[in-house]
Design a protein around this motif. Structure first.
Motif, PDB file in Angstrom:
ATOM      1  N   LYS A 356       0.827  -1.209   0.000  1.00 46.14           N
ATOM      2  CA  LYS A 356       0.000   0.000   0.000  1.00 46.14           C
ATOM      3  C   LYS A 356       0.863   1.262   0.000  1.00 46.14           C
ATOM      4  O   LYS A 356       0.584   2.218  -0.734  1.00 46.14           O
ATOM      5  CB  LYS A 356      -0.918  -0.008   1.219  1.00 46.14           C
ATOM      6  CG  LYS A 356      -2.093  -0.974   1.102  1.00 46.14           C
ATOM      7  CD  LYS A 356      -2.847  -1.124   2.416  1.00 46.14           C
ATOM      8  CE  LYS A 356      -3.458   0.172   2.873  1.00 46.14           C
ATOM      9  NZ  LYS A 356      -4.219   0.005   4.146  1.00 46.14           N
ATOM     10  N   THR A 357       1.922   1.259   0.795  1.00 47.16           N
ATOM     11  CA  THR A 357       2.816   2.430   0.870  1.00 47.16           C
ATOM     12  C   THR A 357       3.514   2.670  -0.458  1.00 47.16           C
ATOM     13  O   THR A 357       3.599   3.810  -0.937  1.00 47.16           O
ATOM     14  CB  THR A 357       3.868   2.232   1.987  1.00 47.16           C
ATOM     15  OG1 THR A 357       3.190   2.019   3.231  1.00 47.16           O
ATOM     16  CG2 THR A 357       4.767   3.445   2.098  1.00 47.16           C
ATOM     17  N   LEU A 358       4.013   1.596  -1.066  1.00 44.45           N
ATOM     18  CA  LEU A 358       4.714   1.710  -2.349  1.00 44.45           C
ATOM     19  C   LEU A 358       3.804   2.296  -3.427  1.00 44.45           C
ATOM     20  O   LEU A 358       4.204   3.191  -4.187  1.00 44.45           O
ATOM     21  CB  LEU A 358       5.217   0.324  -2.774  1.00 44.45           C
ATOM     22  CG  LEU A 358       6.043   0.236  -4.053  1.00 44.45           C
ATOM     23  CD1 LEU A 358       7.359   0.993  -3.898  1.00 44.45           C
ATOM     24  CD2 LEU A 358       6.326  -1.221  -4.410  1.00 44.45           C
ATOM     25  N   LEU A 359       2.579   1.828  -3.481  1.00 49.25           N
ATOM     26  CA  LEU A 359       1.633   2.305  -4.500  1.00 49.25           C
ATOM     27  C   LEU A 359       1.178   3.734  -4.217  1.00 49.25           C
ATOM     28  O   LEU A 359       1.121   4.572  -5.127  1.00 49.25           O
ATOM     29  CB  LEU A 359       0.429   1.361  -4.571  1.00 49.25           C
ATOM     30  CG  LEU A 359       0.721  -0.067  -5.056  1.00 49.25           C
ATOM     31  CD1 LEU A 359      -0.506  -0.961  -4.891  1.00 49.25           C
ATOM     32  CD2 LEU A 359       1.181  -0.066  -6.514  1.00 49.25           C
ATOM     33  N   TRP A 360       0.855   4.031  -2.939  1.00 47.25           N
ATOM     34  CA  TRP A 360       0.369   5.372  -2.608  1.00 47.25           C
ATOM     35  C   TRP A 360       1.437   6.435  -2.855  1.00 47.25           C
ATOM     36  O   TRP A 360       1.125   7.528  -3.343  1.00 47.25           O
ATOM     37  CB  TRP A 360      -0.076   5.433  -1.146  1.00 47.25           C
ATOM     38  CG  TRP A 360      -1.536   5.185  -0.954  1.00 47.25           C
ATOM     39  CD1 TRP A 360      -2.100   4.256  -0.147  1.00 47.25           C
ATOM     40  CD2 TRP A 360      -2.625   5.879  -1.586  1.00 47.25           C
ATOM     41  NE1 TRP A 360      -3.478   4.310  -0.235  1.00 47.25           N
ATOM     42  CE2 TRP A 360      -3.824   5.303  -1.103  1.00 47.25           C
ATOM     43  CE3 TRP A 360      -2.706   6.910  -2.505  1.00 47.25           C
ATOM     44  CZ2 TRP A 360      -5.075   5.729  -1.515  1.00 47.25           C
ATOM     45  CZ3 TRP A 360      -3.966   7.349  -2.917  1.00 47.25           C
ATOM     46  CH2 TRP A 360      -5.121   6.759  -2.425  1.00 47.25           C
ATOM     47  N   LYS A 361       2.679   6.124  -2.527  1.00 52.84           N
ATOM     48  CA  LYS A 361       3.759   7.098  -2.741  1.00 52.84           C
ATOM     49  C   LYS A 361       3.888   7.472  -4.208  1.00 52.84           C
ATOM     50  O   LYS A 361       4.201   8.609  -4.556  1.00 52.84           O
ATOM     51  CB  LYS A 361       5.088   6.523  -2.236  1.00 52.84           C
ATOM     52  CG  LYS A 361       5.306   6.687  -0.746  1.00 52.84           C
ATOM     53  CD  LYS A 361       6.693   6.216  -0.354  1.00 52.84           C
ATOM     54  CE  LYS A 361       6.946   6.446   1.150  1.00 52.84           C
ATOM     55  NZ  LYS A 361       8.287   5.966   1.543  1.00 52.84           N
ATOM     56  N   LYS A 362       3.631   6.487  -5.065  1.00 53.59           N
ATOM     57  CA  LYS A 362       3.795   6.732  -6.506  1.00 53.59           C
ATOM     58  C   LYS A 362       2.631   7.508  -7.114  1.00 53.59           C
ATOM     59  O   LYS A 362       2.806   8.239  -8.099  1.00 53.59           O
ATOM     60  CB  LYS A 362       3.971   5.391  -7.248  1.00 53.59           C
ATOM     61  CG  LYS A 362       4.516   5.528  -8.639  1.00 53.59           C
ATOM     62  CD  LYS A 362       5.906   6.163  -8.634  1.00 53.59           C
ATOM     63  CE  LYS A 362       6.393   6.501 -10.028  1.00 53.59           C
ATOM     64  NZ  LYS A 362       7.660   7.256  -9.992  1.00 53.59           N
ATOM     65  N   ILE A 363       1.444   7.378  -6.533  1.00 51.50           N
ATOM     66  CA  ILE A 363       0.279   8.023  -7.166  1.00 51.50           C
ATOM     67  C   ILE A 363      -0.288   9.184  -6.357  1.00 51.50           C
ATOM     68  O   ILE A 363      -1.192   9.882  -6.824  1.00 51.50           O
ATOM     69  CB  ILE A 363      -0.841   7.009  -7.446  1.00 51.50           C
ATOM     70  CG1 ILE A 363      -1.452   6.494  -6.124  1.00 51.50           C
ATOM     71  CG2 ILE A 363      -0.358   5.857  -8.296  1.00 51.50           C
ATOM     72  CD1 ILE A 363      -2.717   5.696  -6.316  1.00 51.50           C
ATOM     73  N   SER A 364       0.210   9.413  -5.144  1.00 50.99           N
ATOM     74  CA  SER A 364      -0.407  10.431  -4.272  1.00 50.99           C
ATOM     75  C   SER A 364      -0.322  11.839  -4.851  1.00 50.99           C
ATOM     76  O   SER A 364      -1.173  12.684  -4.544  1.00 50.99           O
ATOM     77  CB  SER A 364       0.265  10.400  -2.896  1.00 50.99           C
ATOM     78  OG  SER A 364       1.648  10.622  -3.014  1.00 50.99           O
ATOM     79  N   HIS A 365       0.647  12.099  -5.712  1.00 56.88           N
ATOM     80  CA  HIS A 365       0.798  13.446  -6.287  1.00 56.88           C
ATOM     81  C   HIS A 365       0.073  13.606  -7.615  1.00 56.88           C
ATOM     82  O   HIS A 365       0.109  14.667  -8.237  1.00 56.88           O
ATOM     83  CB  HIS A 365       2.288  13.752  -6.499  1.00 56.88           C
ATOM     84  CG  HIS A 365       2.941  12.838  -7.501  1.00 56.88           C
ATOM     85  ND1 HIS A 365       3.300  11.534  -7.197  1.00 56.88           N
ATOM     86  CD2 HIS A 365       3.278  13.034  -8.804  1.00 56.88           C
ATOM     87  CE1 HIS A 365       3.828  10.968  -8.259  1.00 56.88           C
ATOM     88  NE2 HIS A 365       3.828  11.855  -9.250  1.00 56.88           N
ATOM     89  N   THR A 366      -0.604  12.544  -8.080  1.00 60.72           N
ATOM     90  CA  THR A 366      -1.275  12.601  -9.389  1.00 60.72           C
ATOM     91  C   THR A 366      -2.766  12.899  -9.199  1.00 60.72           C
ATOM     92  O   THR A 366      -3.337  12.685  -8.137  1.00 60.72           O
ATOM     93  CB  THR A 366      -1.131  11.270 -10.144  1.00 60.72           C
ATOM     94  OG1 THR A 366      -1.842  10.252  -9.420  1.00 60.72           O
ATOM     95  CG2 THR A 366       0.333  10.847 -10.260  1.00 60.72           C
ATOM     96  N   ASN A 367      -3.362  13.376 -10.272  1.00 61.90           N
ATOM     97  CA  ASN A 367      -4.825  13.636 -10.243  1.00 61.90           C
ATOM     98  C   ASN A 367      -5.622  12.353 -10.100  1.00 61.90           C
ATOM     99  O   ASN A 367      -6.737  12.357  -9.597  1.00 61.90           O
ATOM    100  CB  ASN A 367      -5.248  14.370 -11.515  1.00 61.90           C
ATOM    101  CG  ASN A 367      -4.679  15.780 -11.585  1.00 61.90           C
ATOM    102  OD1 ASN A 367      -4.446  16.404 -10.547  1.00 61.90           O
ATOM    103  ND2 ASN A 367      -4.462  16.282 -12.791  1.00 61.90           N
ATOM    104  N   ASP A 368      -5.049  11.236 -10.588  1.00 62.84           N
ATOM    105  CA  ASP A 368      -5.764   9.962 -10.561  1.00 62.84           C
ATOM    106  C   ASP A 368      -5.986   9.436  -9.148  1.00 62.84           C
ATOM    107  O   ASP A 368      -6.838   8.583  -8.926  1.00 62.84           O
ATOM    108  CB  ASP A 368      -4.984   8.910 -11.372  1.00 62.84           C
ATOM    109  CG  ASP A 368      -4.974   9.240 -12.851  1.00 62.84           C
ATOM    110  OD1 ASP A 368      -6.005   9.710 -13.338  1.00 62.84           O
ATOM    111  OD2 ASP A 368      -3.944   9.042 -13.497  1.00 62.84           O
ATOM    112  N   SER A 369      -5.201   9.925  -8.185  1.00 67.90           N
ATOM    113  CA  SER A 369      -5.338   9.411  -6.821  1.00 67.90           C
ATOM    114  C   SER A 369      -6.570   9.999  -6.134  1.00 67.90           C
ATOM    115  O   SER A 369      -6.932   9.524  -5.072  1.00 67.90           O
ATOM    116  CB  SER A 369      -4.096   9.746  -6.007  1.00 67.90           C
ATOM    117  OG  SER A 369      -3.951  11.130  -5.849  1.00 67.90           O
TER     118      SER A 369
END
Length: 369
Positions: A356-369
């Motif tokens: 969960k941490t690995l995925l959230w870190k990668k997408i947290s700054h995108t609009n898709d999150s």
């Protein structure tokens, strides 16, 4: 002399050609007949199965007759039978029996209050006899009770109402995790390996896939040793998962999510010759005790391992290069989880949080999150 031989040869030639033509014609006629016969038989089986078990009109008539005579009642009865604003769409199952008995669970008083609150369809503070009959019919369905228990969870479709043993949930835009829906006749001619590859072509962008995957990991967390016991996912196929227009995961079919205590009761007395005889659903597997020739009761793979197996190709295809290696490593560690391993719960929590941490870190700054 040469002239006499030539006519004889000329006369024999068309006879051979005619025999060959007749044989080829019979061969093609037979093959054509066989194709038509098999195609007609398959169509008949599919049609008869669908019409016998998925007659929405007949189901509606039976339910509404009971409602109009006061036998049953519920919050969706008026929309279904009087206003006719509720209608049946896609048939989700052709199996007549999908219910399983729910074992004893913890926090029974809280569970009873949840059920009574939902059974009070008109919210008048009391449960009438017709409402109680409807609630009792619904309680024979394990997935309904699980949905009541998990109503406050993000990834459970919201219950909108009920009428008899019919319950209504919120609409989910995308009804499969990935893939494209094809007519069944075309499915017959597509090799399974190519079909799996083709399914991965029809998926959202990678950040959106990551958000959906996080939703599945959170759902696994929700049903793992919760206040009402541990639930097992016995069919983790893509068709049982969906997502809405915000790319939040929604469980489309919860009929193969069963209480662990129930599964143990179901499988403990099953005779077996090999481990292949000890499977419930598609994914809940135990071992065969060769000495007793009986299935053991401990499921081999936890829910998280099965979820990671489903997500492996889904997440690795198109994954950003800077996390691809670490993501692959964590997914394979997750797939290797076993229920019987020492400190399984600690490993379970560690791997779940890492993913969960690995995925959230990668997408947290995108609009898709």
């Amino acid at each position: 002399m040469a002239r006499r031989l030539f006519p004889g040869a000329w006369l024999r030639k068309p006879q051979c050609a005619q025999v060959r033509f007749s044989y080829m014609r019979m061969k093609y006629l037979f093959i054509s007949w066989l194709v038509v016969f098999i195609g007609s038989w398959v169509m008949y089986v599919q049609y008869s199965t669908y019409t016998e078990l998925c007659r929405g009109h007949d189901c509606r008539k039976i339910i509404c007759d009971k409602y109009k005579t006061g036998v049953i009642d519920g919050s969706a009865c008026s929309s279904l039978c009087a206003k006719e604003t509720l209608y049946f769409g896609k048939c989700l199952s052709t199996k007549p029996n999908n219910q399983a008995r729910l074992g004893e669970q913890g926090n029974l008083s809280e569970l009873v209050n949840l059920i009574l609150s939902f059974a009070d369809g008109n919210k008048d503070g009391r449960v009438s006899l017709p409402e109680a009959k409807s609630a009792w019919a619904l309680l024979q369905l394990d997935e309904f009770l699980l949905m009541v228990i998990l109503q406050d969870k993000e990834h459970t479709p919201k219950l909108m109402g009920f009428c008899g043993d019919l319950y209504v949930t919120e609409r989910v835009e995308y009804t499969s995790l990935y893939g494209i829906s094809l007519p069944w006749i075309i499915e017959l001619f597509i090799p399974s390996g190519f079909r799996r590859s083709m399914d991965q072509w029809f998926t959202p962008s990678w950040p959106r896939k990551a958000k959906i995957a996080i939703g599945l990991l959170e759902f696994v967390e929700d049903i793992f040793h919760g206040p009402y016991g541990n639930f097992l996912m016995c069919d983790t196929s893509a068709k049982n998962l969906g997502y809405n227009d915000k790319y939040d995961l929604k469980m489309m079919d919860m009929r193969k999510i069963v209480p662990e205590i129930n599964l143990k009761e179901i499988i403990k007395d099953r005779q077996c010759e090999s481990d292949l005889d000890c499977i419930y659903g598609a994914d809940c597997r135990t071992l065969c005790d060769q000495r007793k020739m009986r299935c053991t009761t401990e499921v081999i793979q936890p829910n998280l391992a099965k979820a990671c197996q489903l997500l492996k190709d889904y997440l690795l295809r198109g994954a950003p290069s800077d996390i691809h290696e670490e993501l692959e490593k964590q997914l394979y560690l997750c797939i290797a989880l076993k229920v019987t391993a020492n400190q399984m719960e600690m490993e379970h929590s560690l791997i779940l949080n890492n993913l969960k941490t690995l995925l959230w870190k990668k997408i947290s700054h995108t609009n898709d999150s």
